[in-house]
Design an enzyme around this catalytic site. Sequence first.
Site, PDB file in Angstrom:
ATOM      1  CG  HIS A   1      39.871  42.842  42.483  1.00 34.99           C
ATOM      2  ND1 HIS A   1      39.611  43.672  41.427  1.00 34.99           N
ATOM      3  CD2 HIS A   1      40.709  43.525  43.296  1.00 34.99           C
ATOM      4  CE1 HIS A   1      40.251  44.814  41.600  1.00 34.99           C
ATOM      5  NE2 HIS A   1      40.938  44.753  42.721  1.00 34.99           N
TER       6      HIS A   1
ATOM      7  CB  SER B   1      40.892  49.128  39.342  1.00 34.85           C
ATOM      8  OG  SER B   1      40.702  48.009  40.170  1.00 34.85           O
TER       9      SER B   1
ATOM     10  CD  GLN C   1      46.011  52.304  49.204  1.00 28.54           C
ATOM     11  OE1 GLN C   1      45.524  51.805  50.208  1.00 28.54           O
ATOM     12  NE2 GLN C   1      46.338  51.585  48.146  1.00 28.54           N
TER      13      GLN C   1
ATOM     14  N   GLY D   1      47.442  40.008  46.116  1.00 25.54           N
ATOM     15  CA  GLY D   1      47.918  39.671  44.776  1.00 25.54           C
ATOM     16  C   GLY D   1      49.394  39.994  44.604  1.00 25.54           C
TER      17      GLY D   1
ATOM     18  CG  MET E   1      43.231  41.161  34.440  1.00 28.39           C
ATOM     19  SD  MET E   1      41.963  40.008  34.962  1.00 28.39           S
ATOM     20  CE  MET E   1      41.777  39.098  33.436  1.00 28.39           C
TER      21      MET E   1
HETATM   22  P1  AMP Z   1      43.275  46.864  44.563  1.00 27.83           P
HETATM   23  O1  AMP Z   1      41.782  46.858  44.471  1.00 27.83           O
HETATM   24  O2  AMP Z   1      43.968  47.336  43.346  1.00 27.83           O
HETATM   25  O3  AMP Z   1      43.764  47.534  45.835  1.00 27.83           O
HETATM   26  O4  AMP Z   1      43.699  45.346  44.706  1.00 27.83           O
HETATM   27  C1  AMP Z   1      43.172  44.523  45.709  1.00 27.83           C
HETATM   28  C2  AMP Z   1      43.938  43.232  45.738  1.00 27.83           C
HETATM   29  O5  AMP Z   1      43.801  42.581  44.486  1.00 27.83           O
HETATM   30  C3  AMP Z   1      45.443  43.418  45.978  1.00 27.83           C
HETATM   31  O6  AMP Z   1      45.924  42.388  46.816  1.00 27.83           O
HETATM   32  C4  AMP Z   1      45.998  43.307  44.595  1.00 27.83           C
HETATM   33  O7  AMP Z   1      47.345  42.869  44.560  1.00 27.83           O
HETATM   34  C5  AMP Z   1      45.081  42.252  43.995  1.00 27.83           C
HETATM   35  N1  AMP Z   1      45.117  42.332  42.530  1.00 27.83           N
HETATM   36  C6  AMP Z   1      44.896  43.418  41.756  1.00 27.83           C
HETATM   37  N2  AMP Z   1      45.078  43.112  40.454  1.00 27.83           N
HETATM   38  C7  AMP Z   1      45.436  41.809  40.411  1.00 27.83           C
HETATM   39  C8  AMP Z   1      45.779  40.902  39.364  1.00 27.83           C
HETATM   40  N3  AMP Z   1      45.796  41.280  38.092  1.00 27.83           N
HETATM   41  N4  AMP Z   1      46.084  39.633  39.695  1.00 27.83           N
HETATM   42  C9  AMP Z   1      46.093  39.235  40.988  1.00 27.83           C
HETATM   43  N5  AMP Z   1      45.784  40.035  42.016  1.00 27.83           N
HETATM   44  C10 AMP Z   1      45.463  41.305  41.741  1.00 27.83           C
END
Ligand code: AMP
Length: 280
Positions: free
Chosen positions: A37, A187, A61, A148, A185
Amino acid sequence: MKILKSTEDVQNLMIKTLNEGKSIGFVPTMGALHLGHISLVQAARKENDLVVVSIFVNPTQFNNPEDLKKYPRTEEADLEKLKMAKVDAVFVPSVEVMYPEGEKSQSFDFKGLENQMEGAFRPGHFDGVGTVVKRLFELTMPTRAYFGEKDFQQLRIIQEMVKIEQMEVEIVPVEIMREEDGLAMSSRNMRLTQAKRQEAPVIYELLQKAKAYYQSHTAQETIHWVKKEFEKTALELEYFELADETTLLPSRRKSKNKKVRAFVAAYADEIRLIDNLAFY
Ligand code: AMP
């Protein structure tokens, strides 16, 4: 760092910023923040006058209620990390602010992108993603928004959504951040048992080996090989797919100009992990 909770909080700051002729960089997240993030935040920081991050665990979602319930929530630590990363404002809306008319998804036609892989295994997922991101864009009025490649299909869907909805926002892709052992990576990684955490890097190892294998084998042979390899691991493969990275349609024939990407989803106990790798 400003904490924004209501639609008025966000809109006032955004309108003021845009009226001053400044650009807005936006990073939507579901919190439980890690360096993946933060890499999005850093990209936004480089290119924009104002950086806004949202933290919202979007109920529409989640196709699996248990996954939603167990999704990690670490708001205090998240805010600290965002402050360190020099974020200007964090939008932390309630479900009521995001869904004033009740938790319901709009139904989108993403021209088939939504039917593959994640869409096939998580019914309704991308309608939920499209609905929440559209609302977040309307509120935060970003010049650029950062996504990401970890969620590559989501990135493609959002690129399609801004076309369909004719939204004037530049979608900026950001490379996958990995742990030292190669695990992408996520969450969800913090929910892994120690044993499964040790096993999980095999996902990226097999992606890399599959890429090498693919150089001298067909798509079918590669898929077959990966499935066999996954059987030797402590993870349960949900899908392994080779797809054209623009259409996301399965790719079975090699051709010079086609950009093929491998996509994988696998379970470590009940925790679902995804990853992908460009095969060109
Ligand atoms: P999330 O909190 O999982 O919904 O992710 C929020 C944003 O962070 C999304 O655009 C994800 O693709 C990006 N993201 C999550 N993990 C990674 C990672 N390991 N590398 C790059 N971007 C990430």
